[in-house]
Scaffold this active site. Structure first.
Site, PDB file in Angstrom:
ATOM      1  N   CYS A  33      11.615   6.139  -8.700  1.00  0.00           N
ATOM      2  CA  CYS A  33      11.970   4.764  -8.322  1.00  0.00           C
ATOM      3  C   CYS A  33      11.920   3.822  -9.521  1.00  0.00           C
ATOM      4  O   CYS A  33      12.431   2.709  -9.458  1.00  0.00           O
ATOM      5  CB  CYS A  33      11.043   4.250  -7.225  1.00  0.00           C
ATOM      6  SG  CYS A  33       9.330   4.146  -7.746  1.00  0.00           S
ATOM      7  N   ASP A  35       9.267   2.415 -10.781  1.00  0.00           N
ATOM      8  CA  ASP A  35       8.194   1.424 -10.709  1.00  0.00           C
ATOM      9  C   ASP A  35       7.063   1.763 -11.680  1.00  0.00           C
ATOM     10  O   ASP A  35       6.783   2.935 -11.945  1.00  0.00           O
ATOM     11  CB  ASP A  35       7.640   1.344  -9.283  1.00  0.00           C
ATOM     12  CG  ASP A  35       8.650   0.692  -8.341  1.00  0.00           C
ATOM     13  OD1 ASP A  35       9.704   0.260  -8.831  1.00  0.00           O
ATOM     14  OD2 ASP A  35       8.364   0.617  -7.137  1.00  0.00           O
ATOM     15  N   CYS A  58       7.853  -2.187  -6.276  1.00  0.00           N
ATOM     16  CA  CYS A  58       8.196  -2.594  -4.908  1.00  0.00           C
ATOM     17  C   CYS A  58       7.005  -3.284  -4.243  1.00  0.00           C
ATOM     18  O   CYS A  58       5.886  -3.268  -4.755  1.00  0.00           O
ATOM     19  CB  CYS A  58       8.593  -1.366  -4.109  1.00  0.00           C
ATOM     20  SG  CYS A  58       7.191  -0.329  -3.719  1.00  0.00           S
ATOM     21  N   CYS A 102       4.002   5.213  -3.363  1.00  0.00           N
ATOM     22  CA  CYS A 102       3.502   3.985  -4.006  1.00  0.00           C
ATOM     23  C   CYS A 102       1.971   4.019  -4.055  1.00  0.00           C
ATOM     24  O   CYS A 102       1.369   3.562  -5.023  1.00  0.00           O
ATOM     25  CB  CYS A 102       3.973   2.747  -3.252  1.00  0.00           C
ATOM     26  SG  CYS A 102       5.695   2.823  -2.728  1.00  0.00           S
TER      27      CYS A 102
END
Ligand code: FES
Length: 124
Positions: A33, A35, A58, A102
């Site tokens: 992603c 991140d 995010c 995450c």
């Protein structure tokens, strides 16, 4: 889709920022992603007395870093090493499946910061 706790930590994240002269800094990223999460630790007598985070990512990554900093503040290094992404998800009353990674980032960032702290200690 998101629990109230996730929304609350996303809207009002705790311990945001950097720590000058941090005793340990950990930065991790997720190639998928893109991140990035960075955690700063201040450690005294083996206890995490202060912690900050910066997350370029995010909303769930911000919420997981926020709660992870709360979960390790005041803990010993060994206790903080026990932090799992599962515990982070539970503390947030759950995360949707595509967002579980995450919380893995939060666990990894804490571990990377502790590893950096330990490396610095061994060089003293
Ligand atoms: Fe990758 Fe949240 S989407 S950390």
């Amino acid at each position: 889709m998101y629990s109230e706790k996730v929304m609350e930590h996303f809207s009002n994240p705790r311990n945001v920022g950097e720590l000058e002269n941090a005793d340990g800094v950990g930065e991790v990223g997720n190639a998928h992603c893109g991140d990035i999460m960075k955690i700063y630790l201040k450690v005294e007598n083996d206890v995490i007395v202060d912690v900050r985070f910066k997350t370029f990512g995010c909303g769930a990554a911000i919420a997981t870093s926020s709660i992870a900093t709360e979960m390790i503040k005041g803990k010993t290094i060994d206790e903080a090493l026990q932090l799992t992404n599962k515990a982070v998800v539970e503390a947030l009353d759950g995360l949707p499946a595509p967002k579980v990674h995450c919380s893995v980032l939060a666990e990894e960032a804490v571990k990377a910061a502790i590893e950096d702290y330990k490396n610095k200690q061994s060089k003293k």
